[in-house]
Write an enzyme that holds these catalytic residues in place. Structure first.
Site, PDB file in Angstrom:
ATOM      1  N   ARG A 240      44.553 -34.501 -74.132  1.00 53.96           N
ATOM      2  CA  ARG A 240      44.187 -35.079 -72.843  1.00 53.96           C
ATOM      3  C   ARG A 240      43.072 -34.228 -72.209  1.00 53.96           C
ATOM      4  O   ARG A 240      43.100 -32.995 -72.287  1.00 53.96           O
ATOM      5  CB  ARG A 240      45.382 -35.110 -71.886  1.00 53.96           C
ATOM      6  CG  ARG A 240      46.399 -36.213 -72.176  1.00 53.96           C
ATOM      7  CD  ARG A 240      45.830 -37.607 -71.894  1.00 53.96           C
ATOM      8  NE  ARG A 240      46.779 -38.693 -72.084  1.00 53.96           N
ATOM      9  CZ  ARG A 240      46.916 -39.413 -73.197  1.00 53.96           C
ATOM     10  NH1 ARG A 240      46.156 -39.167 -74.251  1.00 53.96           N
ATOM     11  NH2 ARG A 240      47.792 -40.398 -73.262  1.00 53.96           N
ATOM     12  N   GLU A 269      37.710 -40.553 -67.734  1.00 57.87           N
ATOM     13  CA  GLU A 269      37.647 -41.583 -68.785  1.00 57.87           C
ATOM     14  C   GLU A 269      37.824 -42.955 -68.171  1.00 57.87           C
ATOM     15  O   GLU A 269      38.657 -43.103 -67.266  1.00 57.87           O
ATOM     16  CB  GLU A 269      38.765 -41.366 -69.809  1.00 57.87           C
ATOM     17  CG  GLU A 269      38.596 -40.111 -70.630  1.00 57.87           C
ATOM     18  CD  GLU A 269      39.669 -39.993 -71.732  1.00 57.87           C
ATOM     19  OE1 GLU A 269      40.361 -40.990 -72.011  1.00 57.87           O
ATOM     20  OE2 GLU A 269      39.799 -38.906 -72.289  1.00 57.87           O
ATOM     21  N   HIS A 287      37.817 -41.207 -76.972  1.00 64.01           N
ATOM     22  CA  HIS A 287      39.285 -41.354 -76.966  1.00 64.01           C
ATOM     23  C   HIS A 287      39.739 -42.419 -77.984  1.00 64.01           C
ATOM     24  O   HIS A 287      40.298 -43.454 -77.625  1.00 64.01           O
ATOM     25  CB  HIS A 287      39.788 -41.718 -75.554  1.00 64.01           C
ATOM     26  CG  HIS A 287      41.252 -41.413 -75.377  1.00 64.01           C
ATOM     27  ND1 HIS A 287      41.797 -40.943 -74.213  1.00 64.01           N
ATOM     28  CD2 HIS A 287      42.302 -41.521 -76.230  1.00 64.01           C
ATOM     29  CE1 HIS A 287      43.108 -40.773 -74.350  1.00 64.01           C
ATOM     30  NE2 HIS A 287      43.435 -41.116 -75.583  1.00 64.01           N
TER      31      HIS A 287
HETATM   32  C1  DGY Z   1      48.203 -41.948 -76.634  1.00 70.57           C
HETATM   33  O1  DGY Z   1      48.952 -42.701 -77.269  1.00 70.57           O
HETATM   34  O2  DGY Z   1      48.627 -41.179 -75.783  1.00 70.57           O
HETATM   35  C2  DGY Z   1      46.756 -42.014 -76.972  1.00 70.57           C
HETATM   36  O3  DGY Z   1      46.056 -41.037 -76.296  1.00 70.57           O
HETATM   37  C3  DGY Z   1      46.208 -43.382 -76.614  1.00 70.57           C
HETATM   38  O4  DGY Z   1      46.565 -43.704 -75.326  1.00 70.57           O
END
Ligand code: DGY
Length: 321
Positions: A240, A269, A287
């Site tokens: 993240r 994002e 991402h």
């Molecule tokens: C997750 O599954 O957390 C990925 O980052 C996609 O959202």
């Protein structure tokens, strides 16, 4: 009218997921495939029994307080749930689930791509060839950093961290990790456990982040922690954006603490950080850690398995509250 529960899919999930969802639920699709605002989520909540959001739909305490009691389950199409206030949802008696396991390998593959791409200067190399600017070669041209035998520090040795460690072992890397608790010897697979983040940072020629974003882990990577890394380290983030203070990351690239970074996640994002645009030592992706056909189907199916269990009256396998 049917007696099937009404399920809202606020984002465009895979075709196989939609087909299976339609078999068992009255499905409402968001054809626009745009993130839904707080107002839209609240306005929808009296028309639906269930929702399958992604990390782009924010269930903050404010939103949760205004949800209609009809909405009974938030079956996330993601493993990360930092977009959900779990305490607030739990207090309202709304079930929350996520999709662990099924995206670990796809995300670990992207971590590997980012690590290699950053270490071997992929952005710069691609630009030189692509633009026709490649007019020189020498043994001292575009020299990068090798992973073989190097020390890889992993922060967060959950499913994705372990999947990445497994792949990195295939590159003969020496694995070190920090985790809230030590793994079993079998799960460690020969990796060295560190009981503090500071300790693992000091041996991380490469550092990869695999922990959730929480109030405790926000800006875990900052001026102070970056300074502990061996000089010329490579940072990889597929977890993240909130884990990294991006201004500190740029300072570390500019002063040589970091040789490069590979990022799939950003503080903002979509969009990312335009300040990285002038740094070819940052290899970036938008991402897409879990974005493979196989994994998208598996995520959708896992979310549907959780919904099916809930509506059968069972506790879903991935219940979080
Ligand atoms: C997750 O599954 O957390 C990925 O980052 C996609 O959202």
């Amino acid at each position: 009218m049917t007696d099937k529960p009404v399920l809202w899919l606020p984002r465009k999930v895979s075709d196989a997921t939609v087909a299976r969802a339609r078999r068992d639920y009255e499905v409402i699709l968001n054809e626009a495939d745009e993130p839904s605002s707080a107002e839209e989520i609240i306005a929808m909540s009296d028309k639906i029994d269930a929702v399958m959001p992604c990390h782009s739909e924010i269930f903050s305490a404010d939103v949760v307080a205004k949800l209609d009691p009809r909405l009974k389950i938030v079956a996330n199409h993601s493993v990360g749930v930092d977009h959900c206030d779990l305490a607030a949802l739990g207090e309202r008696g709304i079930m929350v689930t996520n999709t662990p396991d099924v995206l670990s390998d796809a995300t670990a593959e992207i971590a590997m791509l980012l690590m290699l791409g950053a270490a071997r200067r992929a952005v710069e190399g691609d630009r030189l060839v692509r633009t026709g600017a490649w007019d020189f070669w020498s043994p001292s041209f575009m020299v990068g950093k090798q992973t073989t035998g190097a020390r890889l520090g992993i922060i967060g040795m959950g499913r994705v961290g372990r999947a990445f460690a497994k792949k990195a072992r295939g590159f003969d890397m020496e694995i070190h990790y920090y985790n809230r608790s030590r793994l079993s010897l079998e799960d460690e697979g020969g990796a060295t456990y560190h009981d503090s983040i500071e300790s693992v940072l000091q041996v991380s020629d490469f550092l990869s982040l695999h922990c959730p974003a929480t109030s405790e882990t926000r800006h875990l990577i900052n001026d102070k922690t970056l300074a502990l890394l061996p000089k010329g380290a490579v940072l990889v983030n597929t977890a993240r954006g909130a884990l990294v203070d991006e201004a500190a990351l740029i300072r570390a690239l500019e002063n040589g603490t970091l040789m490069a970074a590979g990022l799939d996640c950003f503080e903002v994002e979509p969009g990312g950080n335009p300040a990285f645009g002038t740094h070819e030592s940052v290899f970036m992706l938008p991402h897409i850690g879990s974005a493979t056909t196989r994994t998208r189907d598996a995520m959708g199916f896992r979310a549907l398995d959780n919904l099916d269990a809930f509506f059968r009256g069972d506790r879903p396998r991935d219940a979080l509250v």
